[in-house]
Motif scaffolding. Structure first.
Motif, PDB file in Angstrom:
ATOM      1  N   ARG A  16      -3.267 -18.467   0.748  1.00 27.31           N
ATOM      2  CA  ARG A  16      -4.048 -17.950  -0.386  1.00 27.31           C
ATOM      3  C   ARG A  16      -3.568 -18.454  -1.748  1.00 27.31           C
ATOM      4  N   LEU A  17      -2.596 -19.355  -1.724  1.00 29.53           N
ATOM      5  CA  LEU A  17      -2.027 -19.940  -2.941  1.00 29.53           C
ATOM      6  C   LEU A  17      -1.392 -18.854  -3.823  1.00 29.53           C
ATOM      7  N   GLY A  18      -1.123 -19.198  -5.081  1.00 29.56           N
ATOM      8  CA  GLY A  18      -0.469 -18.265  -5.994  1.00 29.56           C
ATOM      9  C   GLY A  18      -1.281 -17.014  -6.254  1.00 29.56           C
ATOM     10  N   PHE A  19      -2.604 -17.143  -6.216  1.00 26.94           N
ATOM     11  CA  PHE A  19      -3.463 -15.982  -6.441  1.00 26.94           C
ATOM     12  C   PHE A  19      -3.238 -14.927  -5.356  1.00 26.94           C
ATOM     13  N   GLY A  20      -3.076 -15.362  -4.120  1.00 25.67           N
ATOM     14  CA  GLY A  20      -2.824 -14.439  -3.016  1.00 25.67           C
ATOM     15  C   GLY A  20      -1.508 -13.709  -3.181  1.00 25.67           C
ATOM     16  N   VAL A  21      -0.500 -14.427  -3.646  1.00 25.17           N
ATOM     17  CA  VAL A  21       0.798 -13.798  -3.881  1.00 25.17           C
ATOM     18  C   VAL A  21       0.683 -12.776  -5.008  1.00 25.17           C
ATOM     19  N   ALA A  22      -0.042 -13.124  -6.048  1.00 24.36           N
ATOM     20  CA  ALA A  22      -0.242 -12.182  -7.157  1.00 24.36           C
ATOM     21  C   ALA A  22      -0.959 -10.926  -6.675  1.00 24.36           C
ATOM     22  N   ARG A  23      -1.974 -11.098  -5.817  1.00 26.74           N
ATOM     23  CA  ARG A  23      -2.683  -9.930  -5.257  1.00 26.74           C
ATOM     24  C   ARG A  23      -1.737  -9.082  -4.414  1.00 26.74           C
ATOM     25  N   LEU A  24      -0.895  -9.744  -3.616  1.00 25.43           N
ATOM     26  CA  LEU A  24       0.068  -9.014  -2.791  1.00 25.43           C
ATOM     27  C   LEU A  24       1.013  -8.190  -3.658  1.00 25.43           C
ATOM     28  N   ILE A  25       1.462  -8.772  -4.746  1.00 27.45           N
ATOM     29  CA  ILE A  25       2.349  -8.049  -5.666  1.00 27.45           C
ATOM     30  C   ILE A  25       1.629  -6.842  -6.258  1.00 27.45           C
ATOM     31  N   MET A  26       0.389  -7.040  -6.699  1.00 31.66           N
ATOM     32  CA  MET A  26      -0.373  -5.931  -7.296  1.00 31.66           C
ATOM     33  C   MET A  26      -0.657  -4.830  -6.276  1.00 31.66           C
ATOM     34  N   MET A  27      -1.017  -5.238  -5.053  1.00 29.84           N
ATOM     35  CA  MET A  27      -1.401  -4.262  -4.037  1.00 29.84           C
ATOM     36  C   MET A  27      -0.208  -3.479  -3.497  1.00 29.84           C
ATOM     37  N   SER A  28       0.958  -4.120  -3.436  1.00 32.36           N
ATOM     38  CA  SER A  28       2.121  -3.468  -2.841  1.00 32.36           C
ATOM     39  C   SER A  28       3.066  -2.867  -3.876  1.00 32.36           C
ATOM     40  N   GLY A  29       3.011  -3.387  -5.082  1.00 30.88           N
ATOM     41  CA  GLY A  29       3.957  -2.944  -6.099  1.00 30.88           C
ATOM     42  C   GLY A  29       5.341  -3.545  -5.914  1.00 30.88           C
ATOM     43  N   VAL A  30       5.452  -4.577  -5.096  1.00 31.54           N
ATOM     44  CA  VAL A  30       6.733  -5.227  -4.813  1.00 31.54           C
ATOM     45  C   VAL A  30       6.690  -6.632  -5.411  1.00 31.54           C
ATOM     46  N   ASN A  31       7.640  -6.942  -6.278  1.00 31.90           N
ATOM     47  CA  ASN A  31       7.706  -8.288  -6.839  1.00 31.90           C
ATOM     48  C   ASN A  31       8.373  -9.203  -5.810  1.00 31.90           C
ATOM     49  N   VAL A  32       7.567  -9.774  -4.949  1.00 31.47           N
ATOM     50  CA  VAL A  32       8.084 -10.575  -3.831  1.00 31.47           C
ATOM     51  C   VAL A  32       8.801 -11.825  -4.309  1.00 31.47           C
ATOM     52  N   ARG A  33       8.553 -12.267  -5.515  1.00 33.50           N
ATOM     53  CA  ARG A  33       9.223 -13.451  -6.059  1.00 33.50           C
ATOM     54  C   ARG A  33      10.719 -13.206  -6.290  1.00 33.50           C
ATOM     55  N   ASP A  34      11.133 -11.954  -6.321  1.00 37.67           N
ATOM     56  CA  ASP A  34      12.542 -11.624  -6.534  1.00 37.67           C
ATOM     57  C   ASP A  34      13.383 -11.755  -5.261  1.00 37.67           C
ATOM     58  N   PRO A  37      15.343 -16.326   0.407  1.00 34.41           N
ATOM     59  CA  PRO A  37      15.263 -16.451   1.870  1.00 34.41           C
ATOM     60  C   PRO A  37      16.432 -15.816   2.626  1.00 34.41           C
ATOM     61  N   ASN A  38      17.552 -15.580   1.972  1.00 29.21           N
ATOM     62  CA  ASN A  38      18.719 -15.026   2.667  1.00 29.21           C
ATOM     63  C   ASN A  38      19.062 -13.607   2.238  1.00 29.21           C
ATOM     64  N   GLN A  39      18.200 -12.992   1.456  1.00 26.94           N
ATOM     65  CA  GLN A  39      18.456 -11.623   1.009  1.00 26.94           C
ATOM     66  C   GLN A  39      17.994 -10.617   2.057  1.00 26.94           C
ATOM     67  N   PRO A  40      18.683  -9.490   2.137  1.00 29.04           N
ATOM     68  CA  PRO A  40      18.219  -8.438   3.060  1.00 29.04           C
ATOM     69  C   PRO A  40      16.912  -7.823   2.560  1.00 29.04           C
ATOM     70  N   ASP A  41      16.102  -7.370   3.513  1.00 27.02           N
ATOM     71  CA  ASP A  41      14.818  -6.753   3.180  1.00 27.02           C
ATOM     72  C   ASP A  41      14.987  -5.250   2.986  1.00 27.02           C
ATOM     73  N   PRO A  42      14.694  -4.731   1.798  1.00 26.19           N
ATOM     74  CA  PRO A  42      14.697  -3.277   1.627  1.00 26.19           C
ATOM     75  C   PRO A  42      13.562  -2.686   2.479  1.00 26.19           C
ATOM     76  N   PRO A  43      13.874  -1.698   3.314  1.00 26.80           N
ATOM     77  CA  PRO A  43      12.849  -1.145   4.213  1.00 26.80           C
ATOM     78  C   PRO A  43      11.613  -0.622   3.496  1.00 26.80           C
ATOM     79  N   ASP A  44      11.777   0.013   2.356  1.00 25.04           N
ATOM     80  CA  ASP A  44      10.602   0.553   1.651  1.00 25.04           C
ATOM     81  C   ASP A  44       9.708  -0.568   1.116  1.00 25.04           C
ATOM     82  N   ALA A  45      10.301  -1.634   0.619  1.00 23.53           N
ATOM     83  CA  ALA A  45       9.521  -2.768   0.110  1.00 23.53           C
ATOM     84  C   ALA A  45       8.782  -3.461   1.257  1.00 23.53           C
ATOM     85  N   LEU A  46       9.454  -3.664   2.368  1.00 25.19           N
ATOM     86  CA  LEU A  46       8.828  -4.310   3.518  1.00 25.19           C
ATOM     87  C   LEU A  46       7.676  -3.465   4.052  1.00 25.19           C
TER      88      LEU A  46
END
Length: 74
Positions: A16-34, A37-46
């Motif tokens: 979905r390109l960058g627009f899809g990522v922006a929608r994902l951020i808006m819909m989830s409230g999680v800034n996925v860009r932060d 690849p080697n960081q642990p996943d916070p369960p609430d964000a996931l």
């Protein structure tokens, strides 16, 4: 172990390109860009990301993503 959030972000960006990522951020409230690849996943964000995915991806894409996440865990 690879970050599942990072894998989801890469998958969305390829489909979905960058627009899809922006929608994902808006819909989830999680800034996925932060999340690197080697960081642990916070369960609430996931959890919030997974809840937003069905509104963003087709059923086929959701199956492909689930398969990708399963392979990453091996």
């Amino acid at each position: 172990m690879v970050s599942r959030i990072s894998l989801i972000t890469s998958f969305i960006e390829k489909r979905r390109l960058g627009f899809g990522v922006a929608r994902l951020i808006m819909m989830s409230g999680v800034n996925v860009r932060d999340f690197g690849p080697n960081q642990p996943d916070p369960p609430d964000a996931l959890s919030r990301l997974k809840q937003a995915l069905p509104q963003l991806l087709t059923a086929q894409e959701l199956r492909e993503l689930e398969h990708l996440l399963e392979e990453a865990e091996r």
